[in-house]
Design an enzyme around this catalytic site. Structure first.
Site, mmCIF file in Angstrom:
data_model
loop_
_atom_site.group_PDB
_atom_site.id
_atom_site.type_symbol
_atom_site.label_atom_id
_atom_site.label_comp_id
_atom_site.label_asym_id
_atom_site.label_seq_id
_atom_site.Cartn_x
_atom_site.Cartn_y
_atom_site.Cartn_z
ATOM 1 N N ARG A 45 0.910 -1.228 -0.115
ATOM 2 C CA ARG A 45 0.034 0.139 0.164
ATOM 3 C C ARG A 45 0.915 1.172 0.094
ATOM 4 O O ARG A 45 0.378 2.439 -0.642
ATOM 5 C CB ARG A 45 -1.143 -0.116 1.276
ATOM 6 C CG ARG A 45 -2.130 -0.971 1.190
ATOM 7 C CD ARG A 45 -2.876 -1.089 2.382
ATOM 8 N NE ARG A 45 -3.565 0.128 2.777
ATOM 9 C CZ ARG A 45 -4.428 0.151 3.643
ATOM 10 N NH1 ARG A 45 -4.477 -0.634 4.479
ATOM 11 N NH2 ARG A 45 -4.957 1.235 3.598
ATOM 12 N N LYS A 156 -1.037 -20.233 5.022
ATOM 13 C CA LYS A 156 -1.961 -20.748 6.124
ATOM 14 C C LYS A 156 -2.507 -19.609 6.984
ATOM 15 O O LYS A 156 -1.646 -18.594 6.941
ATOM 16 C CB LYS A 156 -1.416 -22.034 7.146
ATOM 17 C CG LYS A 156 -0.780 -21.158 8.289
ATOM 18 C CD LYS A 156 -0.214 -22.381 9.135
ATOM 19 C CE LYS A 156 0.422 -21.868 10.369
ATOM 20 N NZ LYS A 156 -0.319 -20.931 11.152
ATOM 21 N N HIS A 186 4.825 -24.193 6.519
ATOM 22 C CA HIS A 186 6.401 -24.344 6.570
ATOM 23 C C HIS A 186 6.845 -25.728 7.311
ATOM 24 O O HIS A 186 7.962 -26.032 7.200
ATOM 25 C CB HIS A 186 7.025 -22.973 7.404
ATOM 26 C CG HIS A 186 6.849 -22.713 8.608
ATOM 27 N ND1 HIS A 186 5.863 -22.243 9.216
ATOM 28 C CD2 HIS A 186 7.573 -23.063 9.649
ATOM 29 C CE1 HIS A 186 5.777 -22.240 10.524
ATOM 30 N NE2 HIS A 186 6.850 -22.674 10.765
ATOM 31 N N LYS A 190 10.520 -28.473 6.940
ATOM 32 C CA LYS A 190 11.609 -28.884 7.749
ATOM 33 C C LYS A 190 12.070 -30.238 7.481
ATOM 34 O O LYS A 190 11.490 -31.292 7.218
ATOM 35 C CB LYS A 190 10.836 -28.891 9.198
ATOM 36 C CG LYS A 190 10.654 -27.453 9.621
ATOM 37 C CD LYS A 190 9.848 -27.620 11.091
ATOM 38 C CE LYS A 190 9.468 -25.952 11.542
ATOM 39 N NZ LYS A 190 10.623 -25.306 11.852
ATOM 40 N N GLU A 224 5.585 -23.184 22.451
ATOM 41 C CA GLU A 224 6.509 -22.220 22.329
ATOM 42 C C GLU A 224 6.725 -21.273 23.616
ATOM 43 O O GLU A 224 5.582 -21.247 24.270
ATOM 44 C CB GLU A 224 5.771 -21.042 21.268
ATOM 45 C CG GLU A 224 5.726 -21.701 19.597
ATOM 46 C CD GLU A 224 4.942 -20.827 18.766
ATOM 47 O OE1 GLU A 224 5.334 -20.970 17.725
ATOM 48 O OE2 GLU A 224 4.018 -20.286 19.191
ATOM 49 N N ASP A 243 -5.021 -22.099 14.675
ATOM 50 C CA ASP A 243 -3.741 -21.507 14.499
ATOM 51 C C ASP A 243 -2.613 -22.586 14.387
ATOM 52 O O ASP A 243 -1.857 -22.600 13.366
ATOM 53 C CB ASP A 243 -3.124 -20.623 15.453
ATOM 54 C CG ASP A 243 -1.801 -19.951 15.099
ATOM 55 O OD1 ASP A 243 -1.788 -19.651 13.878
ATOM 56 O OD2 ASP A 243 -1.002 -19.844 16.027
ATOM 57 N N HIS A 248 -0.123 -27.439 11.544
ATOM 58 C CA HIS A 248 1.014 -28.251 11.913
ATOM 59 C C HIS A 248 0.845 -29.652 12.827
ATOM 60 O O HIS A 248 1.078 -30.517 12.445
ATOM 61 C CB HIS A 248 1.537 -27.427 12.880
ATOM 62 C CG HIS A 248 2.114 -25.704 12.477
ATOM 63 N ND1 HIS A 248 2.276 -25.749 11.025
ATOM 64 C CD2 HIS A 248 2.359 -24.844 13.057
ATOM 65 C CE1 HIS A 248 2.523 -24.474 10.840
ATOM 66 N NE2 HIS A 248 2.648 -23.817 12.220
ATOM 67 N N LYS A 338 1.011 -21.489 23.731
ATOM 68 C CA LYS A 338 1.920 -20.350 23.915
ATOM 69 C C LYS A 338 2.355 -20.001 25.130
ATOM 70 O O LYS A 338 1.607 -20.478 26.070
ATOM 71 C CB LYS A 338 1.006 -19.073 23.137
ATOM 72 C CG LYS A 338 0.641 -19.163 21.749
ATOM 73 C CD LYS A 338 1.866 -19.126 20.704
ATOM 74 C CE LYS A 338 1.377 -18.708 19.419
ATOM 75 N NZ LYS A 338 2.238 -18.543 18.431
#
Length: 476
Positions: A45, A156, A186, A190, A224, A243, A248, A338
């Site tokens: 933008r 995704k 992704h 791996k 994580e 998510d 995954h 998380k």
């Protein structure tokens, strides 16, 4: 006439582009793995010139991947292949300027260009983007007069639920065929994940025991040690199940549970993964209450762009069952979250006890249970756990590990996921990309959880813990 290559990047100013895509593209160029003649056209933008865009990209590569910059001249060569087109999708602008920029490449007609569209944008924008691409005459379904192809990479999540995933698939398929679509996760790029199929099917000592007769359970952890960072608005719409678990988590499950493919063609491999997704048992209110634990880390509701009474989960522990001949009755536990105790992704396959345990309490061998531990990050290792006699006079058994480490065993540095997947997309290899049926089957599973636990209050858990541990222990 040979076709030139153009990568069109929507969302060129995104965090993903800065941290992953531009450094990966630069390294591929430095290694000679980009086509001989290529151009990268970024769309965004803000108003900026080609030179301003090039300076910004160079700064981002130096900031986020300094180890890749060994020669300023190489970085200069790469940046000379960068071009910028201002485009405001929200304002309904068309892509006429993009078409003109594409056609300026080496003075060729655009039909002679190989064009890879990369959507580093929110998935909700994909239908509008592909409609604009088609309106500009750059779509994938039109026949090329001189051998040029069109492909599109979609980040995704692929939709928000089953209905939106189907709508997204339909919208993109109006402009691109399925064989031109690359839905990227992704994790599938791996090395340890790609190695699962090799580990299973090239080693005769494992495949005969890779089933319900010998395996007691499979545990997949995707943890994580940080929170949602600046993604509060996204997480309020998504949550951990959508998510992480939908993509995954279920992709790792399918890699462990799939049957041998008839060959290593992309569709043969994806056929077997698709069968796994269709075999995952759907949840009912009764099974969800028993087998699903949702949590929210303390302080989540104080994050930016998060509702003060939010019930969005940042942790999930789910027990899945794959109802087929090989896996009937074997639980697949997926735990993800998380702000957990550490950042780690691993798969632990635990085998059943021997019929008679001489070396511990009757009926129990958990202390020395045989396991295969596939560590995906931060290390890239495979460990086999077994019991052995402790030195001394007593017949006491201790667990020990035999470990394979990628870095210790191979001097060649492996490709990062985005290196690998960009190469695959350019060459046309879809094995490590997600097919439409897998997207829809995995959403069917997640939708069954969400509908079985409507508006549930997640359990609170302390930051840098392993989730709501008392609840997990009570349900284990």
């Amino acid at each position: 006439m040979s076709a030139n290559f153009t990568l069109v990047l929507f969302g060129a100013n995104s965090d993903l582009a800065a941290r992953k895509l531009f450094p990966s593209m630069f390294q591929l160029s430095r290694w000679g793995q980009m086509p001989a003649k290529y151009r990268i056209i970024g769309l965004g933008r803000p108003m900026k010139s080609h030179d301003e865009f090039r300076r910004e990209v160079r700064q981002k590569i130096v900031a986020h991947a300094p180890d890749t910059v060994r020669d300023e001249a190489e970085l200069e060569v790469f940046s000379n292949n960068l071009f910028y087109v201002r485009h405001d999708l929200a304002a309904g602008e068309g892509l006429e300027e993009l078409r003109r920029e594409v056609m300026r490449g080496e003075g060729q007609e655009e039909t002679c260009q190989n064009i890879l569209f990369y959507l580093s944008t929110p998935p909700s924008l994909a239908p509008r983007i592909v409609r604009s691409v088609e309106a500009a005459g750059l779509g994938g379904r039109g026949a090329s007069t001189c051998g040029g192809w069109r492909k599109i990479i979609l980040e995704k999540p692929f939709g928000h639920d089953l209905q939106s995933a189907r709508e997204l698939n339909r919208a993109v398929r109006k402009v691109f065929h399925e064989e031109q679509m690359y839905r990227i996760d992704h994790y599938l790029g791996k090395e340890p994940v790609q190695n699962i199929i090799v580990f299973r099917f090239s080693n005769g000592m494992f495949e005969p025991i890779w089933n319900r007769h010998y395996i007691d359970n499979v545990r997949i952890t995707i943890a994580e040690d940080f929170g949602i960072r600046d993604r509060g608005a996204y997480y309020e719409e998504s949550g951990l199940l959508r998510d992480i678990i939908q993509n995954h988590g279920l992709q790792l499950l399918a890699s462990v549970a799939m049957e041998p493919p008839v060959d290593l063609s992309p569709d043969a491999v994806r056929d077997e993964k698709g069968k796994v997704f269709r075999s995952v048992r759907l949840f009912t209110p009764e099974s969800a209450a028993r087998d699903v634990v949702l949590g929210q880390y303390e302080g989540y509701r104080q994050e930016a762009h998060v509702a003060p009474d939010s019930r969005v989960e940042t942790f999930a522990s789910v027990k899945f069952f794959v109802d087929n001949w090989r896996w009937m009755g074997v639980p697949f536990h997926i735990k993800a979250g998380k702000n957990l105790a550490e950042t780690v992704t691993e798969i632990v396959i635990t085998f059943k006890c021997p019929p008679q345990n001489f070396f511990g309490p009757p009926g129990s061998c958990s202390y020395t249970a045989n396991q295969i531990v596939i560590r995906i990050q931060p290390e890239e290792t495979i460990a086999i756990r077994f019991g052995t006699k402790r030195p001394g006079e007593s017949m006491v058994t201790d667990p020990v590990y035999m470990k394979f480490d990628y870095k210790a065993s191979f001097s060649k540095v492996g490709l990062t996921p985005y290196h690998r997947l960009l190469i695959d997309a350019m060459s046309g290899d879809q094995m490590h990309f997600i097919r439409d049926d897998a997207v829809e089957s995995s959403w069917t599973v997640i939708d069954s959880i969400k509908s079985s636990l409507p508006d549930i209050e997640p359990y609170p858990y302390a930051v840098h813990s392993w989730g709501p541990e008392s609840v997990l222990q009570a349900q284990s």
